[in-house]
Design a protein around this motif. Sequence first.
Motif, PDB file in Angstrom:
ATOM      1  N   TRP A 103       2.219  -8.424   3.753  1.00 20.92           N
ATOM      2  CA  TRP A 103       2.516  -9.689   3.060  1.00 20.92           C
ATOM      3  C   TRP A 103       3.279  -9.417   1.772  1.00 20.92           C
ATOM      4  CZ3 TRP A 103       2.106 -14.162   5.386  1.00 20.92           C
ATOM      5  CH2 TRP A 103       1.239 -14.269   6.471  1.00 20.92           C
ATOM      6  N   LEU A 104       2.927  -8.337   1.086  1.00 24.26           N
ATOM      7  CA  LEU A 104       3.659  -7.982  -0.133  1.00 24.26           C
ATOM      8  C   LEU A 104       5.123  -7.705   0.179  1.00 24.26           C
ATOM      9  CD1 LEU A 104       1.360  -5.672  -2.276  1.00 24.26           C
ATOM     10  CD2 LEU A 104       2.025  -8.012  -2.675  1.00 24.26           C
ATOM     11  N   ILE A 107       8.158  -4.901  -5.306  1.00 25.89           N
ATOM     12  CA  ILE A 107       7.055  -5.314  -4.442  1.00 25.89           C
ATOM     13  C   ILE A 107       7.408  -5.074  -2.978  1.00 25.89           C
ATOM     14  CG2 ILE A 107       5.720  -7.306  -3.696  1.00 25.89           C
ATOM     15  CD1 ILE A 107       5.913  -8.381  -6.493  1.00 25.89           C
ATOM     16  N   GLY A 157       5.396  -2.594  -0.428  1.00 25.01           N
ATOM     17  CA  GLY A 157       4.785  -3.079   0.805  1.00 25.01           C
ATOM     18  C   GLY A 157       5.297  -2.357   2.026  1.00 25.01           C
TER      19      GLY A 157
END
Lengths: 91, 146
Positions: free
Chosen positions: B73-74, B126, B130
């Motif tokens: 999700w990140l 980010i 991820g």
Amino acid sequence: MRLLGVVLLALFVAVVLLAEGDLPPRGDPQAPANTHVSPYYLEHAIEEMETPNVVTATLADYRSYDTLGETVVIFTAGLASLLILTRGGHR
Amino acid sequence: MIRRYDSVIVNFITRALVPFIQLFALYVIAHGHFSPGGGFQGGAILAASVLLVRLALGRPVAERWLNHQIMRWLAAAGVLIFAGVGLIPLLFGHNYLDYSGLPLWDLHDPLRRELGILFVEIGVGIAVLGVLVTIFDHLAGWRRDV
């Protein structure tokens, strides 16, 4: 089939070598890449966005489309490896 | 599956170092426009700290801290932050990714663009974090439902 691959590869190398002859010399100050937009970036980066690091200014502002594409490429690579490594049926 | 590395020294050094590694990663991301660095590099360092915990302290600790489902999700959120920061100027009559159109009216134009760069770098960081941790988790054989 293997012969076809070799022939295609040789053709590709020939095309690249042919095109390479028309490239300007490395670091030529009169090359189009060095006379068009890069002087503008170097001269105006500090006054237009107050970032002493010209590399970041160019990457993230002037050329942000490119950086967005890079990020999407990394994300796609992650998704692809996730799909390959998560084998089907295991859930 | 990765188990806890059975050594007091490794465990202690990991616990002591990880906060500093992460602080340095945040510094690299946030100072990308003053010194060498940026989202890609900072995200890679951040991912390295997460991977260090996964390798040294083992799966139970790592799952309690940052579980592997958050990471994908990140990755998506980072890309969306980048694209979203680019979309905001469109609503205010500027071009896509033209940070001088960001709605920060108190600031003058160069500062607005500088902040735009910072937001974008955060998104990139980010996303890189991820993606790298997701790839590691799946190489290490962490399945979806566990």
